[in-house]
Design a protein around this motif. Structure first.
Motif, PDB file in Angstrom:
ATOM      1  N   GLY A   1       1.004  -1.368  -0.052  1.00 37.50           N
ATOM      2  CA  GLY A   1       0.019  -0.079   0.015  1.00 37.50           C
ATOM      3  C   GLY A   1       0.692   1.422   0.052  1.00 37.50           C
ATOM      4  N   ASP A   2       2.016   1.148   0.121  1.00 35.98           N
ATOM      5  CA  ASP A   2       2.849   2.343   0.066  1.00 35.98           C
ATOM      6  C   ASP A   2       3.354   2.914  -1.299  1.00 35.98           C
ATOM      7  N   CYS A   3       3.651   4.164  -1.289  1.00 40.80           N
ATOM      8  CA  CYS A   3       3.810   4.734  -2.672  1.00 40.80           C
ATOM      9  C   CYS A   3       4.448   3.757  -3.639  1.00 40.80           C
ATOM     10  N   PHE A   4       4.353   3.831  -4.765  1.00 39.17           N
ATOM     11  CA  PHE A   4       5.295   3.212  -5.678  1.00 39.17           C
ATOM     12  C   PHE A   4       6.626   3.236  -5.750  1.00 39.17           C
ATOM     13  N   PHE A   5       6.934   4.766  -5.233  1.00 40.61           N
ATOM     14  CA  PHE A   5       8.361   5.327  -5.489  1.00 40.61           C
ATOM     15  C   PHE A   5       9.183   5.520  -3.965  1.00 40.61           C
ATOM     16  N   LEU A   6       8.067   4.755  -3.010  1.00 41.12           N
ATOM     17  CA  LEU A   6       8.798   4.942  -1.647  1.00 41.12           C
ATOM     18  C   LEU A   6       9.837   3.889  -1.349  1.00 41.12           C
ATOM     19  N   LYS A   7      11.148   4.243  -0.999  1.00 39.86           N
ATOM     20  CA  LYS A   7      12.143   3.211  -0.506  1.00 39.86           C
ATOM     21  C   LYS A   7      12.341   3.165   0.612  1.00 39.86           C
ATOM     22  N   GLU A   8      12.909   2.310   1.110  1.00 38.15           N
ATOM     23  CA  GLU A   8      12.976   1.723   2.682  1.00 38.15           C
ATOM     24  C   GLU A   8      14.361   1.154   2.807  1.00 38.15           C
ATOM     25  N   ASN A   9      15.265   1.674   3.938  1.00 42.07           N
ATOM     26  CA  ASN A   9      16.633   1.123   4.212  1.00 42.07           C
ATOM     27  C   ASN A   9      16.781   1.189   5.686  1.00 42.07           C
TER      28      ASN A   9
END
Length: 82
Positions: A63-71
């Motif tokens: 459900g997160d934005c297509f362009f959201l990145k997590e590290n």
């Protein structure tokens, strides 16, 4: 009128980029994202399939934005500059 959120204000919590399934994109936003990413509009947006099409940002399975990145629980927008 609300002030736009700037990168200096961002706490990288992703609160504004998660679980928003209906982010409508303007023609200018679509063009900027296409130019910045090299992706076709159908790769990052869905059409409402109406006679006058509107486009909405795709989301990840979470459900997160297509362009959201997590590290390591630090979030960032991969297209913020656009």
């Amino acid at each position: 009128m609300e002030k736009p959120i700037t990168s200096e204000m961002c706490t990288k919590c992703a609160g504004c980029c998660r679980h928003f399934p209906f982010v409508e994109l303007s023609d200018n936003e679509i063009n900027a994202l296409r130019e910045f990413t090299g992706l076709g509009v159908n790769e990052f947006a869905n059409s409402n399939r109406e006679p006058v099409a509107s486009y909405f940002l795709k989301t990840q399975k979470s459900g997160d934005c297509f362009f959201l990145k997590e590290n390591q629980r630090q979030y960032s927008c991969s297209v913020y500059e656009a």
